[in-house]
Motif scaffolding. Structure first.
Motif, PDB file in Angstrom:
ATOM      1  N   GLU A   5      14.000 -43.605  44.495  1.00 14.30           N
ATOM      2  CA  GLU A   5      13.378 -42.569  45.319  1.00 14.30           C
ATOM      3  C   GLU A   5      12.530 -43.226  46.393  1.00 14.30           C
ATOM      4  O   GLU A   5      11.900 -44.252  46.151  1.00 14.30           O
ATOM      5  CB  GLU A   5      12.494 -41.648  44.470  1.00 14.30           C
ATOM      6  CG  GLU A   5      13.248 -40.867  43.426  1.00 14.30           C
ATOM      7  CD  GLU A   5      13.473 -41.658  42.148  1.00 14.30           C
ATOM      8  OE1 GLU A   5      12.616 -42.493  41.803  1.00 14.30           O
ATOM      9  OE2 GLU A   5      14.515 -41.461  41.518  1.00 14.30           O
ATOM     10  N   TRP A   6      12.521 -42.618  47.556  1.00 14.37           N
ATOM     11  CA  TRP A   6      11.723 -43.111  48.679  1.00 14.37           C
ATOM     12  C   TRP A   6      10.945 -41.943  49.248  1.00 14.37           C
ATOM     13  O   TRP A   6      11.519 -40.922  49.610  1.00 14.37           O
ATOM     14  CB  TRP A   6      12.622 -43.728  49.744  1.00 14.37           C
ATOM     15  CG  TRP A   6      11.915 -44.176  50.984  1.00 14.37           C
ATOM     16  CD1 TRP A   6      10.771 -44.896  51.056  1.00 14.37           C
ATOM     17  CD2 TRP A   6      12.302 -43.918  52.329  1.00 14.37           C
ATOM     18  NE1 TRP A   6      10.419 -45.122  52.370  1.00 14.37           N
ATOM     19  CE2 TRP A   6      11.358 -44.515  53.173  1.00 14.37           C
ATOM     20  CE3 TRP A   6      13.366 -43.232  52.901  1.00 14.37           C
ATOM     21  CZ2 TRP A   6      11.444 -44.448  54.549  1.00 14.37           C
ATOM     22  CZ3 TRP A   6      13.445 -43.173  54.272  1.00 14.37           C
ATOM     23  CH2 TRP A   6      12.491 -43.781  55.081  1.00 14.37           C
ATOM     24  N   VAL A   7       9.625 -42.083  49.328  1.00 17.15           N
ATOM     25  CA  VAL A   7       8.760 -41.084  49.941  1.00 17.15           C
ATOM     26  C   VAL A   7       8.747 -41.350  51.438  1.00 17.15           C
ATOM     27  O   VAL A   7       8.388 -42.444  51.873  1.00 17.15           O
ATOM     28  CB  VAL A   7       7.325 -41.161  49.371  1.00 17.15           C
ATOM     29  CG1 VAL A   7       6.434 -40.138  50.042  1.00 17.15           C
ATOM     30  CG2 VAL A   7       7.333 -40.962  47.868  1.00 17.15           C
ATOM     31  N   VAL A   8       9.169 -40.363  52.221  1.00 12.98           N
ATOM     32  CA  VAL A   8       9.225 -40.525  53.677  1.00 12.98           C
ATOM     33  C   VAL A   8       7.810 -40.289  54.214  1.00 12.98           C
ATOM     34  O   VAL A   8       7.276 -39.192  54.100  1.00 12.98           O
ATOM     35  CB  VAL A   8      10.225 -39.537  54.313  1.00 12.98           C
ATOM     36  CG1 VAL A   8      10.306 -39.744  55.808  1.00 12.98           C
ATOM     37  CG2 VAL A   8      11.604 -39.703  53.667  1.00 12.98           C
ATOM     38  N   ASN A   9       7.205 -41.343  54.765  1.00 14.34           N
ATOM     39  CA  ASN A   9       5.816 -41.279  55.238  1.00 14.34           C
ATOM     40  C   ASN A   9       5.591 -40.140  56.218  1.00 14.34           C
ATOM     41  O   ASN A   9       6.439 -39.850  57.067  1.00 14.34           O
ATOM     42  CB  ASN A   9       5.428 -42.582  55.928  1.00 14.34           C
ATOM     43  CG  ASN A   9       5.229 -43.710  54.948  1.00 14.34           C
ATOM     44  OD1 ASN A   9       4.963 -43.495  53.775  1.00 14.34           O
ATOM     45  ND2 ASN A   9       5.390 -44.920  55.419  1.00 14.34           N
ATOM     46  N   LEU A  14      11.324 -36.454  50.076  1.00 12.93           N
ATOM     47  CA  LEU A  14      11.718 -37.589  49.256  1.00 12.93           C
ATOM     48  C   LEU A  14      13.215 -37.786  49.423  1.00 12.93           C
ATOM     49  O   LEU A  14      13.959 -36.809  49.532  1.00 12.93           O
ATOM     50  CB  LEU A  14      11.444 -37.308  47.774  1.00 12.93           C
ATOM     51  CG  LEU A  14      10.022 -36.950  47.391  1.00 12.93           C
ATOM     52  CD1 LEU A  14      10.001 -36.293  46.029  1.00 12.93           C
ATOM     53  CD2 LEU A  14       9.171 -38.194  47.385  1.00 12.93           C
ATOM     54  N   LEU A  15      13.658 -39.028  49.433  1.00  7.14           N
ATOM     55  CA  LEU A  15      15.080 -39.333  49.454  1.00  7.14           C
ATOM     56  C   LEU A  15      15.462 -39.901  48.098  1.00  7.14           C
ATOM     57  O   LEU A  15      14.795 -40.805  47.594  1.00  7.14           O
ATOM     58  CB  LEU A  15      15.415 -40.374  50.518  1.00  7.14           C
ATOM     59  CG  LEU A  15      15.205 -40.009  51.969  1.00  7.14           C
ATOM     60  CD1 LEU A  15      15.541 -41.211  52.850  1.00  7.14           C
ATOM     61  CD2 LEU A  15      16.070 -38.838  52.352  1.00  7.14           C
ATOM     62  N   GLY A  28      20.414 -37.205  48.095  1.00  9.70           N
ATOM     63  CA  GLY A  28      19.804 -35.944  48.479  1.00  9.70           C
ATOM     64  C   GLY A  28      18.477 -36.142  49.162  1.00  9.70           C
ATOM     65  O   GLY A  28      17.839 -37.180  49.047  1.00  9.70           O
ATOM     66  N   VAL A  29      18.076 -35.116  49.902  1.00  5.96           N
ATOM     67  CA  VAL A  29      16.777 -35.059  50.552  1.00  5.96           C
ATOM     68  C   VAL A  29      16.070 -33.848  49.952  1.00  5.96           C
ATOM     69  O   VAL A  29      16.597 -32.736  49.992  1.00  5.96           O
ATOM     70  CB  VAL A  29      16.911 -34.900  52.084  1.00  5.96           C
ATOM     71  CG1 VAL A  29      15.543 -34.812  52.733  1.00  5.96           C
ATOM     72  CG2 VAL A  29      17.724 -36.041  52.671  1.00  5.96           C
TER      73      VAL A  29
END
Length: 40
Positions: A5-9, A14-15, A28-29
């Protein structure tokens, strides 16, 4: 490999993604206020 998971600043998003060899696959987004789906 499992999902990552990546938190989009500076956004509420979240991706969910996987990485295999040289391939990045976005699964997914998701808006951070949504429930996380079972498929990830």
């Amino acid at each position: 490999m499992g999902t990552r998971e990546w938190v989009v600043n500076k956004t509420p998003y979240l991706l969910a993604y996987t990485v295999e060899k040289d391939v990045l696959q976005i699964l997914g987004v998701i808006h951070s206020k949504q429930l996380w789906p079972n498929m990830f």
